[in-house]
Design a protein around this motif. Structure first.
Motif, mmCIF file in Angstrom:
data_model
loop_
_atom_site.group_PDB
_atom_site.id
_atom_site.type_symbol
_atom_site.label_atom_id
_atom_site.label_comp_id
_atom_site.label_asym_id
_atom_site.label_seq_id
_atom_site.Cartn_x
_atom_site.Cartn_y
_atom_site.Cartn_z
ATOM 1 N N ILE A 183 -9.283 -3.982 6.189
ATOM 2 C CA ILE A 183 -7.809 -4.416 5.364
ATOM 3 C C ILE A 183 -6.740 -3.399 5.624
ATOM 4 O O ILE A 183 -5.716 -3.500 4.838
ATOM 5 C CB ILE A 183 -8.501 -4.131 3.710
ATOM 6 C CG1 ILE A 183 -9.283 -2.807 3.654
ATOM 7 C CG2 ILE A 183 -9.151 -5.333 3.396
ATOM 8 C CD1 ILE A 183 -8.509 -1.670 3.353
ATOM 9 N N ALA A 184 -7.048 -2.614 6.797
ATOM 10 C CA ALA A 184 -5.891 -1.419 7.034
ATOM 11 C C ALA A 184 -4.448 -2.364 6.993
ATOM 12 O O ALA A 184 -3.351 -1.819 6.470
ATOM 13 C CB ALA A 184 -6.189 -0.771 8.146
ATOM 14 N N GLU A 185 -4.429 -3.554 7.507
ATOM 15 C CA GLU A 185 -3.121 -3.987 7.651
ATOM 16 C C GLU A 185 -2.544 -5.039 6.506
ATOM 17 O O GLU A 185 -1.567 -5.705 6.634
ATOM 18 C CB GLU A 185 -2.972 -4.896 8.941
ATOM 19 C CG GLU A 185 -3.281 -4.310 10.172
ATOM 20 C CD GLU A 185 -2.967 -2.750 10.057
ATOM 21 O OE1 GLU A 185 -1.659 -2.492 10.085
ATOM 22 O OE2 GLU A 185 -3.762 -1.965 10.701
ATOM 23 N N LYS A 186 -3.363 -5.181 5.437
ATOM 24 C CA LYS A 186 -3.262 -6.054 4.245
ATOM 25 C C LYS A 186 -1.802 -5.580 3.589
ATOM 26 O O LYS A 186 -1.407 -4.493 3.513
ATOM 27 C CB LYS A 186 -4.254 -5.877 3.470
ATOM 28 C CG LYS A 186 -4.839 -7.179 2.768
ATOM 29 C CD LYS A 186 -5.989 -7.013 1.922
ATOM 30 C CE LYS A 186 -6.120 -7.871 0.995
ATOM 31 N NZ LYS A 186 -7.043 -7.885 -0.005
ATOM 32 N N GLN A 187 -0.941 -6.659 3.268
ATOM 33 C CA GLN A 187 0.224 -6.365 2.476
ATOM 34 C C GLN A 187 -0.031 -5.857 1.306
ATOM 35 O O GLN A 187 -1.255 -6.155 0.583
ATOM 36 C CB GLN A 187 0.967 -7.343 2.460
ATOM 37 C CG GLN A 187 0.612 -8.790 1.768
ATOM 38 C CD GLN A 187 1.741 -9.492 1.205
ATOM 39 O OE1 GLN A 187 2.893 -9.288 0.968
ATOM 40 N NE2 GLN A 187 1.516 -10.898 1.311
ATOM 41 N N PRO A 188 0.632 -4.721 0.635
ATOM 42 C CA PRO A 188 0.562 -4.134 -0.649
ATOM 43 C C PRO A 188 0.587 -5.329 -1.826
ATOM 44 O O PRO A 188 1.290 -6.432 -1.681
ATOM 45 C CB PRO A 188 1.658 -3.298 -0.922
ATOM 46 C CG PRO A 188 2.529 -3.235 0.525
ATOM 47 C CD PRO A 188 2.044 -4.360 1.135
ATOM 48 N N PHE A 189 -0.329 -5.220 -2.814
ATOM 49 C CA PHE A 189 -0.112 -5.966 -4.055
ATOM 50 C C PHE A 189 -0.094 -5.068 -5.152
ATOM 51 O O PHE A 189 -0.879 -4.164 -5.170
ATOM 52 C CB PHE A 189 -1.494 -6.768 -3.929
ATOM 53 C CG PHE A 189 -1.429 -7.966 -5.033
ATOM 54 C CD1 PHE A 189 -0.479 -8.826 -5.049
ATOM 55 C CD2 PHE A 189 -2.407 -7.829 -5.892
ATOM 56 C CE1 PHE A 189 -0.384 -9.839 -6.106
ATOM 57 C CE2 PHE A 189 -2.776 -8.846 -6.885
ATOM 58 C CZ PHE A 189 -1.641 -9.834 -6.884
ATOM 59 N N PRO A 190 0.550 -5.434 -6.222
ATOM 60 C CA PRO A 190 0.778 -4.223 -7.260
ATOM 61 C C PRO A 190 -0.405 -4.299 -8.289
ATOM 62 O O PRO A 190 -0.907 -5.347 -8.397
ATOM 63 C CB PRO A 190 2.136 -4.802 -8.121
ATOM 64 C CG PRO A 190 2.066 -6.381 -7.726
ATOM 65 C CD PRO A 190 1.616 -6.088 -6.211
ATOM 66 N N GLY A 191 -0.826 -3.349 -8.773
ATOM 67 C CA GLY A 191 -1.805 -3.347 -9.723
ATOM 68 C C GLY A 191 -1.932 -4.164 -10.893
ATOM 69 O O GLY A 191 -3.024 -4.578 -11.090
ATOM 70 N N PRO A 192 -0.870 -4.428 -11.561
ATOM 71 C CA PRO A 192 -0.843 -5.320 -12.584
ATOM 72 C C PRO A 192 -0.731 -6.798 -12.058
ATOM 73 O O PRO A 192 -0.726 -7.833 -12.831
ATOM 74 C CB PRO A 192 0.581 -4.936 -13.262
ATOM 75 C CG PRO A 192 0.960 -3.925 -12.679
ATOM 76 C CD PRO A 192 0.594 -3.677 -11.483
ATOM 77 N N GLY A 193 -0.882 -6.962 -10.926
ATOM 78 C CA GLY A 193 -1.012 -8.382 -10.103
ATOM 79 C C GLY A 193 0.024 -9.178 -10.356
ATOM 80 O O GLY A 193 1.416 -8.916 -10.554
ATOM 81 N N LEU A 194 -0.171 -10.435 -10.502
ATOM 82 C CA LEU A 194 0.947 -11.627 -10.369
ATOM 83 C C LEU A 194 1.711 -11.431 -11.995
ATOM 84 O O LEU A 194 2.651 -11.832 -11.880
ATOM 85 C CB LEU A 194 0.221 -12.939 -10.524
ATOM 86 C CG LEU A 194 -0.446 -13.135 -9.063
ATOM 87 C CD1 LEU A 194 -1.142 -14.809 -9.042
ATOM 88 C CD2 LEU A 194 0.570 -13.235 -7.960
ATOM 89 N N ALA A 195 1.172 -10.597 -12.872
ATOM 90 C CA ALA A 195 1.871 -10.433 -14.078
ATOM 91 C C ALA A 195 3.194 -9.891 -13.931
ATOM 92 O O ALA A 195 4.234 -10.303 -14.790
ATOM 93 C CB ALA A 195 1.107 -9.560 -14.936
ATOM 94 N N VAL A 196 3.392 -9.194 -13.050
ATOM 95 C CA VAL A 196 4.883 -8.471 -12.962
ATOM 96 C C VAL A 196 5.767 -9.333 -11.978
ATOM 97 O O VAL A 196 6.843 -8.995 -11.453
ATOM 98 C CB VAL A 196 4.740 -7.089 -12.391
ATOM 99 C CG1 VAL A 196 4.266 -6.251 -13.348
ATOM 100 C CG2 VAL A 196 3.813 -6.745 -10.958
ATOM 101 N N ARG A 197 5.096 -10.416 -11.408
ATOM 102 C CA ARG A 197 6.088 -11.410 -10.635
ATOM 103 C C ARG A 197 6.239 -12.679 -11.536
ATOM 104 O O ARG A 197 6.506 -13.659 -10.891
ATOM 105 C CB ARG A 197 5.070 -12.002 -9.292
ATOM 106 C CG ARG A 197 5.171 -10.594 -8.473
ATOM 107 C CD ARG A 197 4.322 -11.105 -7.223
ATOM 108 N NE ARG A 197 4.098 -9.811 -6.337
ATOM 109 C CZ ARG A 197 3.265 -9.710 -5.433
ATOM 110 N NH1 ARG A 197 2.657 -10.699 -4.942
ATOM 111 N NH2 ARG A 197 3.330 -8.675 -4.581
ATOM 112 N N ILE A 198 5.878 -12.680 -12.672
ATOM 113 C CA ILE A 198 6.536 -13.743 -13.590
ATOM 114 C C ILE A 198 7.104 -13.131 -14.866
ATOM 115 O O ILE A 198 6.791 -12.493 -15.518
ATOM 116 C CB ILE A 198 4.882 -14.325 -14.538
ATOM 117 C CG1 ILE A 198 4.107 -14.695 -13.324
ATOM 118 C CG2 ILE A 198 5.445 -15.256 -15.447
ATOM 119 C CD1 ILE A 198 2.456 -15.010 -14.013
ATOM 120 N N LEU A 199 8.289 -13.488 -14.661
ATOM 121 C CA LEU A 199 9.204 -12.748 -15.598
ATOM 122 C C LEU A 199 9.326 -13.483 -16.848
ATOM 123 O O LEU A 199 9.105 -14.828 -16.865
ATOM 124 C CB LEU A 199 10.755 -12.722 -15.073
ATOM 125 C CG LEU A 199 11.159 -11.495 -14.112
ATOM 126 C CD1 LEU A 199 10.330 -11.893 -12.755
ATOM 127 C CD2 LEU A 199 12.341 -11.402 -13.970
#
Ligand code: XMP
Length: 314
Positions: A183-199
């Motif tokens: 998983i070393a090259e996996k892109q970052p994903f925020p802890g709160p997940g998709l919730a902070v990508r839904i305004l």
């Protein structure tokens, strides 16, 4: 961090001394938490219980994929589907900071529940330097409460250990590579997940729309990078706006959702620049999103650098 091998060896010794009983870790399958889990596993083995929580805000296929990955690494895995609890807790919540705090608090509550069941006395977290720097220290302004920091209640009953606290993302990847993690090259994903990508409100229905768009963005960009059309950006995803706009489908007026495509180049997430993705790729992404997700009528590309914008929209 000057020397990866030295860091790993020192961390393992420190963790051995620090953790006397049973430890529990929230592992999302991302680089930070998986690297933390493997470091602690090397220190205390089966006394580490790795808990993977489905918050309902994970990406397409992620619950199944992460479970398989963690089991393959030999970690002592415990799966919790808490999606209904998270959707309920975020009902009616639109303020980004409140969202982050609610998610963080619920996360800790769920862990405390699991920790009590297994009698764990130590909580391991994959916090890295930008998480706490941007969450506001003594003299720092709060930019956003990062998931691993903002959610911690003052009366937490369990000891907190953060093995990667002083590292930046590029350093965590070095440690992951050194430990032989896929998983070393996996892109970052925020802890709160998709919730902070839904305004706006992060409902189950809006999450389903965003989840599909994120999968399309990832698939199209990864395919383009694999056949040399562009470099793979540092991070790339979709964001669902709370703005509807007018369009036309067939001969009929439509009024639907707006999806943002975000792709950035960065080294340590402290600064970032919008990726100069080829126009033909952006066009394919736009067409595929509007063709496959009927609710979406408009797709836009975010050309803002950090600063002033952050990478995530909330
Ligand atoms: P921002 O949006 O602050 O994001 O420019 C910087 C990097 O951190 C990720 N991110 C998080 N990671 N917990 C995390 O572990 C969080 O709460 C969180 N919020 C943002 C973001 O995806 C980017 O890579």
């Amino acid at each position: 961090m000057r020397d990866v091998a030295g860091f790993v060896e020192e961390s393992i010794q420190k963790l051995k001394a620090e953790i006397k009983g049973t430890a529990i870790i929230a592992c999302s399958g991302g680089v930070d938490s998986t690297t933390s889990a493997v470091l602690v596993d090397r220190a205390i083995g089966k006394r580490l219980i790795t808990v993977f929580v489905d918050t309902g805000y994970l990406r397409k296929g992620e619950p199944e994929h992460v479970q398989a990955l963690l089991k393959n690494m030999g970690l002592n895995l415990h799966f919790v589907d808490a999606s209904a609890e998270f959707y309920k807790a975020l009902r009616g919540v639109t303020d980004p900071e409140r969202k982050r705090k609610i998610i963080g608090n619920l996360f800790i509550k769920i862990f405390e529940r699991e920790a009590e069941k297994i009698k764990a006395d130590t909580l391991i977290q994959g916090t890295i330097a930008p998480d706490w720097i941007e969450s506001g220290g003594d003299l720092r302004d709060v930019i956003k409460s990062h998931h691993n920091v903002g959610g911690l209640p003052a009366d937490m009953k369990i000891k907190l250990v953060e093995p990667l606290r002083d590292l930046y993302k590029d350093e965590v990847r070095k440690v992951a590579r050194y430990l032989g993690l896929a998983i070393a090259e996996k892109q970052p994903f925020p802890g709160p997940g998709l919730a902070v990508r839904i305004l706006g409100e992060a409902t189950r229905e809006r999450t389903a729309i965003l989840r599909e768009a994120c999968a399309i963005v990832e698939e199209e960009i990864e395919a383009a990078a694999s056949h040399g059309e562009c470099e793979l950006p540092w991070q790339y995803f979709a964001v669902l706006l709370p703005v509807k706009s007018v369009g036309v489908r067939g001969d009929v007026r439509a009024y639907g959702e707006t999806m943002v495509v975000r792709a950035v180049e960065s080294l340590d997430a402290m600064t970032a620049s919008a990726s100069p993705l080829p126009y033909s790729l952006l066009e394919r992404i736009g067409i595929r999103i509007t063709n496959t997700i009927p609710e979406v009528i408009r797709v836009v590309y975010d050309i803002t650098h950090k600063p002033p914008a952050t990478i995530e929209w909330e």
